[in-house]
Design an enzyme around this catalytic site. Structure first.
Site, short mmCIF file in Angstrom:
data_model
loop_
_atom_site.label_atom_id
_atom_site.label_comp_id
_atom_site.label_asym_id
_atom_site.label_seq_id
_atom_site.Cartn_x
_atom_site.Cartn_y
_atom_site.Cartn_z
N LYS A 19 3.18 -6.35 -2.87
CA LYS A 19 2.82 -7.62 -3.51
C LYS A 19 3.51 -8.74 -2.74
O LYS A 19 4.71 -8.93 -2.84
CB LYS A 19 3.24 -7.58 -4.97
CG LYS A 19 2.69 -8.75 -5.81
CD LYS A 19 3.70 -9.86 -5.87
CE LYS A 19 3.19 -11.00 -6.71
NZ LYS A 19 4.16 -12.11 -6.71
N SER A 61 7.44 -7.02 -5.04
CA SER A 61 7.78 -8.43 -4.90
C SER A 61 9.21 -8.66 -4.47
O SER A 61 9.57 -8.42 -3.32
CB SER A 61 7.48 -9.17 -6.20
OG SER A 61 6.10 -9.21 -6.42
N GLU A 92 15.06 -4.89 8.05
CA GLU A 92 14.71 -5.53 9.31
C GLU A 92 15.84 -6.38 9.89
O GLU A 92 15.92 -6.55 11.11
CB GLU A 92 13.45 -6.38 9.13
CG GLU A 92 12.22 -5.55 8.81
CD GLU A 92 10.94 -6.36 8.73
OE1 GLU A 92 9.89 -5.78 8.42
OE2 GLU A 92 11.00 -7.59 8.97
#
Length: 475
Positions: A330, A305, A316
């Protein structure tokens, strides 16, 4: 996603009275009231429920507790969604849920959930809890507590059995896969901190920071830890998110913003395949506090999470290397709302996506550099109920021999308690000031596991690879 348990050096469990899902949470900090949601707003849809409630109250052959009926109906509605991240928390569970992310509590240190009417260790451990040496792992099921069978009992009642005064011991019967064994854990006061840090022993310019969850003050704790380690000489960072189950969304947004340039994406949100919005790094989030030194992030199958949001944002948007194993996967967000009686509803409200638009749900984030612990780190603990001795051919003798090999007392692994095993045990006992019997009793078994935990913490191949990667970046 790895289905292996927590390695020995992470065998720390926290006991929190709440039905929290395996793999962690991302949820909103605010708790809007549900008081305005009156049943009169949808009386037609709820008429059947009213009829059933009245029927049971008037005609059931025994006296009925109306509060239990209502609690059961609320729980039934959330359970019917078949979403492990949506649940109704009664007053006690809601209070403990809040405590799990702030303050302190007494217990052994394990977050539990009910799975098929059995309590199961649901998330990663509170650091430095008294159960660190017990060997419990995520997904372990608790069959008995001090001889009491737990199946079918309410989670709050099970937790009441496990909690107790500091210094007292609780005996747990654990089921892990096809194995059943007992674990004794001494209760203590469990402080709930979320950030730990120190300079790496191998390189005093590397600040090593472990984030164990994203609680109410984690962003501030991280900022203060970075400032402290900078004063001690840190000029690069290893951020360890292993076994971090997640937490508050606002905290991870603030923290990720510290490592990104303003305007770079942190996370996107989606509902029914439509992008609802995004969060980008900004001075509003990080108050102008930036980390511009080299960074490596360490993750594993227990990183879930909010941990995945953080790691994906740095990977990224800032090309930060990610080291370890594939994360939990998740990719949903929960809101936490309170009723007037202080019970709460934890409800999945949307998806979250990485800066590039990837949904990691049930797939996880793949590290740039994949590395794991050795297999022996995931074996079940040795039995403390029987003594292992020469010529035994029990299934766990292979485990014992693997442990002895990892500690340098054996060169090969056999499935029987041979003379070679006996000699290795004798040498271990001699080295550790134990009575030299050549047999593995409770004391010897416990100390073997302690030494193995220390060995894994010292050698930790995942951490070593992360340090190696960071060292290459700063040379």
């Amino acid at each position: 996603m790895s289905d292996q348990g927590i390695p020995f050096h992470r065998h720390i469990i926290s006991l929190i009275c709440m039905a929290i899902i395996s793999g962690g949470l991302v949820f909103y900090f605010q708790k809007p009231s549900l008081a305005s949601y009156s049943t009169s707003q949808s009386s037609d849809e709820l008429e059947k429920i009213h009829q059933l409630y009245t029927k049971i109250q008037n005609e059931y052959y025994q006296e009925v507790n109306s509060d239990l009926l209502i609690e059961g109906a609320l729980k039934g509605m959330t359970d019917s969604l078949a979403d492990p991240y949506t649940s109704y928390l009664n007053q006690e569970a809601a209070a403990s849920f809040t405590t799990s992310l702030s303050g302190e509590f007494e217990g052994i240190g394990a977050t539990l959930q009910l799975v098929d009417d059995l309590p199961e260790v649901a998330q990663s451990p509170v650091k430095n809890s008294p159960a660190e040496k017990s060997g419990l792992r995520v997904h372990d099921q608790i069959l008995q507590v001090d001889g009491r069978i737990t199946k079918g009992l309410p989670l709050s009642e099970i937790v009441s059995f496990i909690r107790g005064e500091k210094g007292t011991s609780v005996q747990l019967q654990i089921k892990r896969a096809d194995e059943i064994f007992d674990v004794a854990v001494v209760r203590d006061v469990i402080p709930v901190y979320s950030v730990y840090g120190q300079l790496a022993s191998e390189n005093s310019t590397i600040g090593q920071i472990e984030i164990v969850n994203f609680s109410q003050n984690t962003a501030l704790e991280l900022k203060e830890m970075i400032e402290e380690l900078r004063k001690e000489g840190a000029t690069s960072w290893l951020i360890d998110l292993r076994q971090n189950p997640g937490g508050y969304l606002d905290q991870v947004e603030k923290m990720a913003s510290m490592f990104l340039e303003d305007g770079e994406k942190i996370v996107q949100f989606s509902l029914k395949n439509q992008i609802l919005g995004e969060v980008v790094a900004s001075q509003k989030l990080d108050q102008g506090f930036k980390v511009q030194e080299p960074v490596v992030v360490l993750v594993d199958g227990g990183s879930a999470s909010a941990s995945e949001i953080f790691a994906a944002a740095l990977k990224e948007s800032a090309n930060v290397p990610i080291v370890g194993t594939t994360t939990y996967g998740k990719g949903t967000v929960q809101s936490v709302s309170s009723f007037q009686d202080q019970s709460e509803l934890k409800l999945t409200v949307q998806k979250w996506l990485t800066p590039s638009g990837n949904w990691l749900h049930e797939t996880g984030l793949e590290p740039d550099i994949v590395i794991d612990f050795p297999e022996y780190a995931y074996l079940i603990p040795l039995s403390k109920k029987q003594t292992l001795k020469l010529n035994d051919e029990l299934a766990e003798i292979s485990t014992l021999n693997q442990f002895l090999q990892a500690l340098g007392y054996l060169t090969t692994v056999e499935n029987s308690y041979s003379l070679v095993t006996k000699q290795a045990v004798e040498q271990f006992q001699m080295d550790n000031q134990l009575e030299v019997t050549g047999e593995v009793d409770q004391e010897t078994a416990s100390l073997i596991e302690i030494r193995l935990s220390q060995h894994l913490k010292k050698t930790d191949p995942m951490r070593q690879k992360a340090l190696e990667t960071l060292t290459e970046m700063i040379q």
